[in-house]
Design an enzyme around this catalytic site. Sequence first.
Site, PDB file in Angstrom:
ATOM      1  N   GLU A 178      56.397 -34.253 -66.135  1.00  7.35           N
ATOM      2  CA  GLU A 178      56.723 -34.268 -67.670  1.00  7.35           C
ATOM      3  C   GLU A 178      58.397 -34.705 -68.133  1.00  7.35           C
ATOM      4  O   GLU A 178      58.759 -34.422 -68.753  1.00  7.35           O
ATOM      5  CB  GLU A 178      57.038 -32.576 -67.490  1.00  7.35           C
ATOM      6  CG  GLU A 178      54.951 -31.949 -67.678  1.00  7.35           C
ATOM      7  CD  GLU A 178      55.026 -30.625 -67.291  1.00  7.35           C
ATOM      8  OE1 GLU A 178      53.841 -29.945 -67.730  1.00  7.35           O
ATOM      9  OE2 GLU A 178      55.985 -29.599 -67.261  1.00  7.35           O
ATOM     10  N   TYR A 196      50.808 -31.869 -73.584  1.00 12.81           N
ATOM     11  CA  TYR A 196      49.320 -31.302 -73.622  1.00 12.81           C
ATOM     12  C   TYR A 196      48.283 -31.601 -73.239  1.00 12.81           C
ATOM     13  O   TYR A 196      46.583 -30.997 -73.276  1.00 12.81           O
ATOM     14  CB  TYR A 196      49.220 -30.479 -74.356  1.00 12.81           C
ATOM     15  CG  TYR A 196      50.214 -28.415 -74.201  1.00 12.81           C
ATOM     16  CD1 TYR A 196      50.352 -28.355 -72.940  1.00 12.81           C
ATOM     17  CD2 TYR A 196      51.416 -28.447 -75.007  1.00 12.81           C
ATOM     18  CE1 TYR A 196      51.289 -27.044 -72.666  1.00 12.81           C
ATOM     19  CE2 TYR A 196      52.496 -28.130 -74.935  1.00 12.81           C
ATOM     20  CZ  TYR A 196      52.197 -26.915 -73.719  1.00 12.81           C
ATOM     21  OH  TYR A 196      53.218 -25.315 -73.307  1.00 12.81           O
ATOM     22  N   HIS A 212      58.505 -22.858 -71.373  1.00  3.94           N
ATOM     23  CA  HIS A 212      56.963 -23.862 -70.398  1.00  3.94           C
ATOM     24  C   HIS A 212      57.641 -23.764 -68.916  1.00  3.94           C
ATOM     25  O   HIS A 212      58.491 -24.314 -69.771  1.00  3.94           O
ATOM     26  CB  HIS A 212      56.120 -24.971 -71.427  1.00  3.94           C
ATOM     27  CG  HIS A 212      55.747 -25.878 -70.524  1.00  3.94           C
ATOM     28  ND1 HIS A 212      54.769 -25.677 -69.954  1.00  3.94           N
ATOM     29  CD2 HIS A 212      56.415 -26.990 -69.872  1.00  3.94           C
ATOM     30  CE1 HIS A 212      54.155 -27.046 -69.431  1.00  3.94           C
ATOM     31  NE2 HIS A 212      55.446 -27.564 -69.215  1.00  3.94           N
ATOM     32  N   LYS A 250      59.694 -22.771 -75.930  1.00  5.10           N
ATOM     33  CA  LYS A 250      59.403 -22.986 -76.683  1.00  5.10           C
ATOM     34  C   LYS A 250      59.521 -22.365 -78.856  1.00  5.10           C
ATOM     35  O   LYS A 250      60.263 -21.638 -78.667  1.00  5.10           O
ATOM     36  CB  LYS A 250      57.751 -22.248 -77.384  1.00  5.10           C
ATOM     37  CG  LYS A 250      57.025 -23.031 -75.988  1.00  5.10           C
ATOM     38  CD  LYS A 250      55.319 -21.959 -75.737  1.00  5.10           C
ATOM     39  CE  LYS A 250      54.996 -22.469 -74.217  1.00  5.10           C
ATOM     40  NZ  LYS A 250      53.352 -22.186 -74.253  1.00  5.10           N
ATOM     41  N   ASN A 254      54.062 -17.997 -75.896  1.00  5.52           N
ATOM     42  CA  ASN A 254      55.220 -17.443 -75.323  1.00  5.52           C
ATOM     43  C   ASN A 254      56.129 -17.780 -74.454  1.00  5.52           C
ATOM     44  O   ASN A 254      56.225 -17.301 -73.282  1.00  5.52           O
ATOM     45  CB  ASN A 254      53.503 -16.867 -73.381  1.00  5.52           C
ATOM     46  CG  ASN A 254      53.522 -18.525 -73.727  1.00  5.52           C
ATOM     47  OD1 ASN A 254      53.698 -19.566 -73.718  1.00  5.52           O
ATOM     48  ND2 ASN A 254      52.129 -18.607 -72.840  1.00  5.52           N
TER      49      ASN A 254
HETATM   50  O1  DGI Z   1      52.004 -23.114 -68.007  1.00  6.23           O
HETATM   51  P1  DGI Z   1      51.641 -22.055 -68.346  1.00  6.23           P
HETATM   52  O2  DGI Z   1      51.916 -22.395 -69.860  1.00  6.23           O
HETATM   53  O3  DGI Z   1      51.479 -20.933 -68.111  1.00  6.23           O
HETATM   54  O4  DGI Z   1      49.838 -22.046 -69.100  1.00  6.23           O
HETATM   55  P2  DGI Z   1      49.189 -23.581 -69.337  1.00  6.23           P
HETATM   56  O5  DGI Z   1      48.911 -24.581 -68.139  1.00  6.23           O
HETATM   57  O6  DGI Z   1      47.406 -22.472 -68.648  1.00  6.23           O
HETATM   58  O7  DGI Z   1      48.187 -23.102 -70.684  1.00  6.23           O
HETATM   59  C1  DGI Z   1      49.382 -23.513 -71.475  1.00  6.23           C
HETATM   60  C2  DGI Z   1      49.869 -23.205 -72.670  1.00  6.23           C
HETATM   61  O8  DGI Z   1      48.255 -23.368 -73.329  1.00  6.23           O
HETATM   62  C3  DGI Z   1      50.043 -21.743 -72.431  1.00  6.23           C
HETATM   63  O9  DGI Z   1      51.161 -20.944 -72.391  1.00  6.23           O
HETATM   64  C4  DGI Z   1      49.853 -21.082 -73.735  1.00  6.23           C
HETATM   65  C5  DGI Z   1      48.069 -22.177 -73.891  1.00  6.23           C
HETATM   66  N1  DGI Z   1      46.892 -21.185 -73.365  1.00  6.23           N
HETATM   67  C6  DGI Z   1      46.839 -21.118 -72.053  1.00  6.23           C
HETATM   68  N2  DGI Z   1      45.257 -20.689 -71.722  1.00  6.23           N
HETATM   69  C7  DGI Z   1      44.914 -20.240 -72.864  1.00  6.23           C
HETATM   70  C8  DGI Z   1      46.002 -20.142 -74.050  1.00  6.23           C
HETATM   71  N3  DGI Z   1      46.299 -20.334 -75.418  1.00  6.23           N
HETATM   72  C9  DGI Z   1      44.906 -19.168 -75.919  1.00  6.23           C
HETATM   73  N4  DGI Z   1      44.980 -18.813 -77.082  1.00  6.23           N
HETATM   74  N5  DGI Z   1      44.155 -18.839 -74.693  1.00  6.23           N
HETATM   75  C10 DGI Z   1      44.385 -19.299 -73.126  1.00  6.23           C
HETATM   76  O10 DGI Z   1      43.313 -18.900 -72.605  1.00  6.23           O
END
Ligand code: DGI
Length: 141
Positions: free
Chosen positions: A128, A51, A117, A11, A114
């Site tokens: 994807e 997303y 991905h 990212k 973070n």
């Molecule tokens: O697959 P991941 O990246 O681990 O997680 P995901 O697919 O559930 O969510 C995609 C991204 O969205 C994640 O990397 C960061 C953001 N995100 C997910 N849950 C939250 C979030 N951002 C915030 N601020 N709060 C959340 O609860």
Amino acid sequence: MAVQRTLSIIKPDGVEKNIIGEVYSRFEKAGLKIVAARMMHLSQTQAEGFYAVHKERPFFGALVEFMTSGPVMVQVLEGEDAIARNRDLMGATNPAEAEAGTIRADFAQTIDANVVHGSDGEDTARTEIDFFFKPEEIHSR
Ligand code: DGI
């Protein structure tokens, strides 16, 4: 376990921290091959499309803004159990909960930024990978 492919993104915060090589090295040491790669700056439309599954979530706007804030490095990883193996290397979504030694524990500060991905399942991985790469751009070896 079968050989799988998964979609990985470093990212904007990871590219900005200059850790592309560090992250690639972790993939390679874990037995994952980089079989396609592209640096790109996602448009708003691309980030929203990628997303789309999160579009009703309260963090969607911030997520799209973050993902379009700078260049990203997008790659297809291939190897045995690649989807789970990459998720193990990444660590939990929230870096505060990520296991020591994972990419997010070592390099991420917040859940918003973070670093990486990774596809979370076989169907997602297919969708994807198709989102970013044509079949002829993937070089299996
Ligand atoms: O697959 P991941 O990246 O681990 O997680 P995901 O697919 O559930 O969510 C995609 C991204 O969205 C994640 O990397 C960061 C953001 N995100 C997910 N849950 C939250 C979030 N951002 C915030 N601020 N709060 C959340 O609860």
